[in-house]
Design a protein around this motif. Sequence first.
Motif, mmCIF file in Angstrom:
data_model
loop_
_atom_site.group_PDB
_atom_site.id
_atom_site.type_symbol
_atom_site.label_atom_id
_atom_site.label_comp_id
_atom_site.label_asym_id
_atom_site.label_seq_id
_atom_site.Cartn_x
_atom_site.Cartn_y
_atom_site.Cartn_z
ATOM 1 N N ARG A 176 24.075 -81.887 -26.135
ATOM 2 C CA ARG A 176 23.662 -82.280 -24.786
ATOM 3 C C ARG A 176 23.071 -83.689 -24.781
ATOM 4 N NH1 ARG A 176 19.671 -79.449 -20.404
ATOM 5 N NH2 ARG A 176 18.405 -81.309 -20.072
ATOM 6 N N PHE A 177 22.224 -83.989 -25.766
ATOM 7 C CA PHE A 177 21.616 -85.318 -25.778
ATOM 8 C C PHE A 177 22.655 -86.398 -26.083
ATOM 9 C CE2 PHE A 177 16.962 -83.919 -26.800
ATOM 10 C CZ PHE A 177 16.912 -83.277 -25.575
ATOM 11 N N MET A 184 25.770 -86.248 -25.179
ATOM 12 C CA MET A 184 26.527 -86.371 -23.931
ATOM 13 C C MET A 184 25.736 -87.175 -22.888
ATOM 14 S SD MET A 184 27.748 -83.144 -21.615
ATOM 15 C CE MET A 184 26.092 -82.738 -21.046
ATOM 16 N N ASP A 185 24.422 -86.941 -22.848
ATOM 17 C CA ASP A 185 23.580 -87.601 -21.841
ATOM 18 C C ASP A 185 23.172 -89.018 -22.234
ATOM 19 O OD1 ASP A 185 23.576 -85.442 -20.153
ATOM 20 O OD2 ASP A 185 21.560 -84.760 -20.646
#
Lengths: 389, 414
Positions: free
Chosen positions: A129-130, A132-133
């Motif tokens: 997630r990190f 991707m963000d």
Amino acid sequence: MRTAPYEGVVVTAPFTVPYVRFSPRPAQYWIGAALRGALAAAGLGPRDVDGLTVSSFTLFPDTAPGLTDHLGLTLNYLDTVTVGGACGAVALRRAARAVQAGEAEVVACTAGDANGIDSFRRLLQSFSRFAMDASYPYGAGGPNAVFALLTDHYMQKYGAAREDFGRIAVAQRDNARRNPQALMRGRLTLEDYLNARMISDPLGLFDCVMPCAGGEAFLVMTEDRARSLNLPFARILSAVERHNAFPEDSVQYRGGWAENAGRLWDGAGIGPGDVDLVQTYDDYPVICAMQVEDLGFCAKGEGARFMAARDMTVTGDFPHNTSGGQLSGGQAGAAGGFLGMTEAIRQVTNRAGPTQVPGARRALVSGFGMVNFDRGICTAAAVIEGVQA
Amino acid sequence: MNRLPPKKNPLKRTQVPVSPPGMRSRAATAMTVAAAEGRFALQHCGECGAVQYPPRELCRGCLSDALEWRDTDPSGAVIAETTTRVTPDTYFRGLMPVRIATVLLDAGPSLIARLHGAVGRGDRVRVAARIDAAGQAILLALPEQEGTEVRDDPTVRELSTDPRLRRVLIVDGRAPEALALARGLLEAGAAHVFVGLSEIWKPFALRDQFVALGACSFVKLDVTDADSVQDLAAEIGGKVEILIDNARFTRPGGVLGRADTVFARQELENGVLGMIRLAQGFGRAMQARGQDGVNSAVAWVSILPIGALVPQMSHAMASASGAAVLALSHALRGEMRGSGVRVINIYAGPVDDEWHQELPQPKLAPKALAQAVVKALVEGREEATAGEVARDLYARWREDPALAIREALGGTTA
């Protein structure tokens, strides 16, 4: 805190499925093929396995339970070890504890990943997630870019030079040239390293690993069982894992090894000077240096220079990543976290063939994995000692 | 960078728009919401006060879920940098090399940011959150001092909608803000301004003042006439890099004031259907040129009454028409995603013109509206207000939309 010793448990039957740059075969194949190889090496069949650890990035949509169905295994113990490049030492210690506690008799530790055309890009863009963000949308350099930042900072902080990192890569290529299974076996000089095209400054081509497909496996069982099977095996002198150490550091310049080194060596009853070879996780040379210094081979910040001043080849005074490591062997996803472990088991049981370090008995294997955002989260290390059956 | 890029070779294929990586978590999307308003906001813990990045579901210091997005001091220092030259991503491959950095914020966390060309390791920087071609927030480390050289940096241009060197279509040249808008755009470096005039044969008092601006030309455009829009799009559609939709027909009053729907229909024709006609005429061409070099097509600007968000009884139909255009504008933003064309909504307070005579001050000077548009374009904001009334109502709407709408009906003490 001192952990209980790994008494009566051993590791044996290492097996490496030769790596391939691109392959249409999925992860289920690579893990299954590695398992079959390890079982064959031990003279066992699928019915003899009652424990399994699985490390893979590309099993989707399957998970470990799906794999048991896929491979026809019936188990008492099943563990998904998703710690990336730390999975070798982590799988070993968890499997050893399961065997030691009587939860399973024979645990197969497996790792494998597919690599098809374009699959690396797809893995990177949704790695976490990190990522991707907050990292992939910033130039999409993947781990090369993140480790370039980390290497840049390390070089400034400690004065390490590209030549120091180059010597690590060059020595590993020398080792790979002895290993017929290594994907990159062409001659590599320090000059080649320094003149290679830059990938993400200060990282050049030979600082980076090449994604590929492959599988690795080994077995963990009681010493009695290994003896009854007449297998060469290694004892586990000590093993540690630590995740998300030093989250307050603005840039990563140390890993969980720095917090665990005392426990690792106390547990092993020996010191860094007592091992015959070292297998570090080598996604980038700076990480090799970090492991060596954090695990106490030299002072903090001296890792790159310490290594550069030694002969890191199979016949040298500091044998390091003797199979050529990932830098010359290729990075087969999570199997890259097993590569040092299978090679170390072969080494200390005198089964390493062309890369054998003469008289090797003890090895340090360390791992590093999961670049969740701007650093590797998972760290682990193990010390093993070979016993001739 | 003060001159137009050389004319494009018509035999060469125009660069096809490719989206940058565009998937984000819901929490990170909140950072995009702030970036669209030109703000740099990070998560602050409501319990322990820790500032954190990347966005999380809980505080990493105390596991509180009372996380608030607050404007954050953008000052920091570059503590590591790299020039990325290789990527598997198609969008960035066309941009290589790309410089990124680790920035340690004075506010606490460190982050990865794109780098302006004039700053590197060891430099003090300010971090801005900008909307990229995927419509997502990207952090950008800028020199501490602002200036035109900051604007002209290729990375800043990629992450903004700067009118400099671009050709702009102002849809309604007769609107009160049109002249100030043309002047402001040209002062900001726009290469040319097309000024739309319906019934171009009619007398137009400001004609000479537009002409005096220089790089300005009149074009025949009536948004209530599909043929007129299509004809103009066929003529200049490939040259419009910024389209400013300021066409509107505004009459005061609520729902009960009239016995017919004549004005209401005209408001819809100009605002809502006009916008659709413009999008159908110009949208595809702009989308196709979204990554066409230095003067790529970059922005669609909808000028809306603040009533689009908080309906105003004094101008009920303008509010309704604005709300409809806003919904279409959001849809267009989604359709434009990945192309490089941003869709910008400017929420304007009551303009100081004959159709808002009965409203109290402060009213919006046409010049102030023009300035707000140019500022949003230069800074790459997708959501901006013009004037004090709009700013006030927008803030109330952001805080509590239902309350803002209810209190706009009157009956609430100040």
